[in-house]
Design a protein around this motif. Structure first.
Motif, PDB file in Angstrom:
ATOM      1  N   SER A 196       1.875   6.393  -6.973  1.00  0.00           N
ATOM      2  CA  SER A 196       0.794   7.182  -7.554  1.00  0.00           C
ATOM      3  C   SER A 196       0.916   8.655  -7.189  1.00  0.00           C
ATOM      4  O   SER A 196       0.638   9.531  -7.997  1.00  0.00           O
ATOM      5  CB  SER A 196      -0.562   6.641  -7.082  1.00  0.00           C
ATOM      6  OG  SER A 196      -0.826   5.396  -7.664  1.00  0.00           O
ATOM      7  N   SER A 197       1.361   8.930  -5.957  1.00  0.00           N
ATOM      8  CA  SER A 197       1.508  10.325  -5.538  1.00  0.00           C
ATOM      9  C   SER A 197       2.561  11.034  -6.370  1.00  0.00           C
ATOM     10  O   SER A 197       2.412  12.196  -6.732  1.00  0.00           O
ATOM     11  CB  SER A 197       1.882  10.384  -4.052  1.00  0.00           C
ATOM     12  OG  SER A 197       0.844   9.873  -3.258  1.00  0.00           O
ATOM     13  N   PRO A 246      -7.989  12.262  -6.063  1.00  0.00           N
ATOM     14  CA  PRO A 246      -6.749  12.907  -6.517  1.00  0.00           C
ATOM     15  C   PRO A 246      -5.862  11.957  -7.308  1.00  0.00           C
ATOM     16  O   PRO A 246      -4.866  12.394  -7.905  1.00  0.00           O
ATOM     17  CB  PRO A 246      -6.070  13.329  -5.207  1.00  0.00           C
ATOM     18  CG  PRO A 246      -6.643  12.428  -4.167  1.00  0.00           C
ATOM     19  CD  PRO A 246      -8.053  12.184  -4.593  1.00  0.00           C
ATOM     20  N   TYR A 247      -6.210  10.671  -7.352  1.00  0.00           N
ATOM     21  CA  TYR A 247      -5.407   9.692  -8.088  1.00  0.00           C
ATOM     22  C   TYR A 247      -5.921   9.484  -9.514  1.00  0.00           C
ATOM     23  O   TYR A 247      -5.471   8.575 -10.199  1.00  0.00           O
ATOM     24  CB  TYR A 247      -5.362   8.368  -7.328  1.00  0.00           C
ATOM     25  CG  TYR A 247      -4.672   8.508  -6.000  1.00  0.00           C
ATOM     26  CD1 TYR A 247      -3.288   8.612  -5.926  1.00  0.00           C
ATOM     27  CD2 TYR A 247      -5.402   8.597  -4.823  1.00  0.00           C
ATOM     28  CE1 TYR A 247      -2.644   8.786  -4.715  1.00  0.00           C
ATOM     29  CE2 TYR A 247      -4.766   8.761  -3.601  1.00  0.00           C
ATOM     30  CZ  TYR A 247      -3.396   8.851  -3.548  1.00  0.00           C
ATOM     31  OH  TYR A 247      -2.754   9.023  -2.343  1.00  0.00           O
ATOM     32  N   SER A 307       0.829  -1.207   0.000  1.00  0.00           N
ATOM     33  CA  SER A 307       0.000   0.000   0.000  1.00  0.00           C
ATOM     34  C   SER A 307       0.860   1.252   0.000  1.00  0.00           C
ATOM     35  O   SER A 307       0.629   2.190  -0.760  1.00  0.00           O
ATOM     36  CB  SER A 307      -0.910  -0.003   1.233  1.00  0.00           C
ATOM     37  OG  SER A 307      -1.525   1.249   1.405  1.00  0.00           O
ATOM     38  N   ARG A 308       1.902   1.253   0.881  1.00  0.00           N
ATOM     39  CA  ARG A 308       2.765   2.419   0.984  1.00  0.00           C
ATOM     40  C   ARG A 308       3.467   2.687  -0.341  1.00  0.00           C
ATOM     41  O   ARG A 308       3.516   3.819  -0.823  1.00  0.00           O
ATOM     42  CB  ARG A 308       3.795   2.201   2.096  1.00  0.00           C
ATOM     43  CG  ARG A 308       4.798   3.338   2.230  1.00  0.00           C
ATOM     44  CD  ARG A 308       5.857   3.009   3.276  1.00  0.00           C
ATOM     45  NE  ARG A 308       6.550   1.773   2.966  1.00  0.00           N
ATOM     46  CZ  ARG A 308       7.508   1.654   2.039  1.00  0.00           C
ATOM     47  NH1 ARG A 308       7.867   2.704   1.317  1.00  0.00           N
ATOM     48  NH2 ARG A 308       8.097   0.492   1.834  1.00  0.00           N
ATOM     49  N   PRO A 319      -6.203  -2.146  -0.351  1.00  0.00           N
ATOM     50  CA  PRO A 319      -6.371  -1.591  -1.691  1.00  0.00           C
ATOM     51  C   PRO A 319      -7.320  -0.404  -1.686  1.00  0.00           C
ATOM     52  O   PRO A 319      -8.370  -0.427  -1.075  1.00  0.00           O
ATOM     53  CB  PRO A 319      -6.943  -2.768  -2.502  1.00  0.00           C
ATOM     54  CG  PRO A 319      -7.665  -3.602  -1.464  1.00  0.00           C
ATOM     55  CD  PRO A 319      -6.854  -3.472  -0.206  1.00  0.00           C
ATOM     56  N   ASN A 320      -6.940   0.614  -2.451  1.00  0.00           N
ATOM     57  CA  ASN A 320      -7.685   1.866  -2.470  1.00  0.00           C
ATOM     58  C   ASN A 320      -7.468   2.557  -3.815  1.00  0.00           C
ATOM     59  O   ASN A 320      -6.954   1.941  -4.754  1.00  0.00           O
ATOM     60  CB  ASN A 320      -7.249   2.753  -1.299  1.00  0.00           C
ATOM     61  CG  ASN A 320      -5.740   2.947  -1.259  1.00  0.00           C
ATOM     62  OD1 ASN A 320      -5.032   2.681  -2.243  1.00  0.00           O
ATOM     63  ND2 ASN A 320      -5.225   3.405  -0.130  1.00  0.00           N
ATOM     64  N   PHE A 321      -7.869   3.815  -3.899  1.00  0.00           N
ATOM     65  CA  PHE A 321      -7.688   4.535  -5.157  1.00  0.00           C
ATOM     66  C   PHE A 321      -6.218   4.579  -5.578  1.00  0.00           C
ATOM     67  O   PHE A 321      -5.891   4.456  -6.758  1.00  0.00           O
ATOM     68  CB  PHE A 321      -8.225   5.960  -5.035  1.00  0.00           C
ATOM     69  CG  PHE A 321      -9.703   6.104  -5.278  1.00  0.00           C
ATOM     70  CD1 PHE A 321     -10.284   5.603  -6.438  1.00  0.00           C
ATOM     71  CD2 PHE A 321     -10.519   6.754  -4.363  1.00  0.00           C
ATOM     72  CE1 PHE A 321     -11.648   5.739  -6.676  1.00  0.00           C
ATOM     73  CE2 PHE A 321     -11.886   6.896  -4.592  1.00  0.00           C
ATOM     74  CZ  PHE A 321     -12.453   6.391  -5.743  1.00  0.00           C
ATOM     75  N   ALA A 322      -5.309   4.744  -4.609  1.00  0.00           N
ATOM     76  CA  ALA A 322      -3.889   4.844  -4.933  1.00  0.00           C
ATOM     77  C   ALA A 322      -3.355   3.546  -5.525  1.00  0.00           C
ATOM     78  O   ALA A 322      -2.670   3.547  -6.554  1.00  0.00           O
ATOM     79  CB  ALA A 322      -3.091   5.214  -3.686  1.00  0.00           C
ATOM     80  N   SER A 323      -3.664   2.418  -4.887  1.00  0.00           N
ATOM     81  CA  SER A 323      -3.164   1.136  -5.393  1.00  0.00           C
ATOM     82  C   SER A 323      -3.851   0.754  -6.697  1.00  0.00           C
ATOM     83  O   SER A 323      -3.248   0.137  -7.581  1.00  0.00           O
ATOM     84  CB  SER A 323      -3.360   0.038  -4.342  1.00  0.00           C
ATOM     85  OG  SER A 323      -4.726  -0.168  -4.035  1.00  0.00           O
TER      86      SER A 323
END
Length: 355
Positions: free
Chosen positions: A42-43, A259-260, A35-36, A226-230
């Motif tokens: 993605s950031s 924001p992703y 995740s990190r 898992p989220n928008f970033a992953s």
């Protein structure tokens, strides 16, 4: 074994130490580490203006090419053999010529949707769902479309639902999907692996992703991975400059989900009723302003439902605000667009400066 030189030693330490640490991590800790890294990846992508090419393109064409839709239209049962035959005979050069003739800057095509049939092979999907023979086509239609479009200066984008293929019970069960406002943690981890395989194989052949069905963002994507970033990181695994949009469903007001994402999904059935709030120079809350609607009577089907003057005017209005319009257009089983729609698309292209 010969002694490692300083360069090799640095490479060895940088490679083996993280691997050794990973072996000691629990599944939960490994997921957190993933995740990190996904969020960092993605950031670091954000704010790089990767949607500039889309804005310059001004508009594009979408095509749904789905096994269950074709079966319904032709009245014949869909089978693995039939699907592979259809995909094998899809005329990529003919469709690319048609899209080029309209002046559109990009083409968005569905990989698959609810039937469980996909127009590109994916070994990860096959391993997870265990369906044999595979319902993923033998031909990689996305890769072949890219080759045809590249020679004509057209970008290629892909569509994929954010959930399991609802019409395939075996796949739904194997993927661990629950429709509704559920966490779907197990499913999302598997789905990201499927997406990652496609992304890594296609690399920069695919310039963008449009993910459908992100109807429960708070339950599924606005928390730890898992989220928008992953999710976005999986889509960008093969191309860090690839655009991503998450579709919340059909809303008259166009807004950004995360924001992703790089551009708004913008699904709308009646373009005349679109409202834009807080859009500045084509940007909505950090994302490129974009709308997707259909020229046919239904998504991917039917006769033209609007006059040519109407569709040209809507595109021009959005362009004047810095936005981008994608028009879903029906295609035949062999991949061709009918002349009635070509005429409308050419009118849009002419209004946007195409010869």
């Amino acid at each position: 074994m010969s002694e490692l030189n300083s360069h090799s030693r640095r490479w060895f330490l940088s490679s083996i130490i993280p691997a050794a640490v990973a072996l000691e991590l629990s599944p939960a800790a490994a997921a957190q580490d993933h995740s990190r890294r996904a969020e960092e990846e993605s950031s670091s992508h954000q704010g790089k203006g990767t949607a500039d090419w889309m804005r310059k393109a001004r508009w594009g064409v979408m095509t749904h090419y789905l096994a269950d839709w074709i079966a319904k239209d032709t009245g014949e049962e869909m089978t693995v053999a039939r699907w592979n035959d259809l995909v094998a005979h899809f005329d990529v050069e003919g469709l690319a010529d048609q899209i080029k003739s309209t002046g559109a800057g990009y083409h968005l095509i569905s990989i698959g949707q609810n039937s469980g049939y996909y127009l590109s092979p994916n070994a990860t999907y096959d391993r997870i769902v265990g369906i044999q023979p595979s319902k993923c086509s033998k031909r990689d239609l996305v890769a072949d479309l890219y080759d045809a479009h590249r020679r004509r200066g057209i970008k290629l984008m892909v569509y994929l639902p954010s959930g399991a293929p609802a019409g395939d019970a075996a796949a739904v069960k194997a993927l661990g999907w629950q429709a509704g406002a559920y966490r779907n943690n197990e499913f999302q981890l598997k789905w990201e692996k499927v997406i990652r395989e496609w992304s890594e194989r296609w690399g920069n052949k695919v310039s963008g992703w449009w993910f459908d069905g992100c109807y429960w963002p708070n339950a599924m994507y606005r928390m730890s991975a898992p989220n928008f970033a992953s999710f976005a990181a999986a889509a960008r695994a093969g191309n860090q400059e690839s655009l991503v949009a998450f579709n919340p469903g059909m809303f008259r007001r166009i807004f950004s989900m995360s924001p992703y994402e790089d551009y708004t999904a913008g699904e709308i059935d009646l373009p005349a009723e679109v409202t834009l709030n807080h859009a500045e120079d084509g940007i909505v809350d950090g994302a490129q302003l974009h709308i997707l609607s259909h020229l046919g009577e239904r998504w991917g089907m039917g006769l033209p439902r609007f006059s040519t003057d109407q569709v040209v005017a809507w595109c021009r209005k959005l362009k004047d605000q810095g936005g981008v319009f994608t028009w879903d257009t029906p295609v035949s089983a062999d991949g061709h667009i009918s002349q009635a729609f070509i005429d409308q698309l050419k009118a849009i292209g002419h209004d946007n400066g195409a010869a």
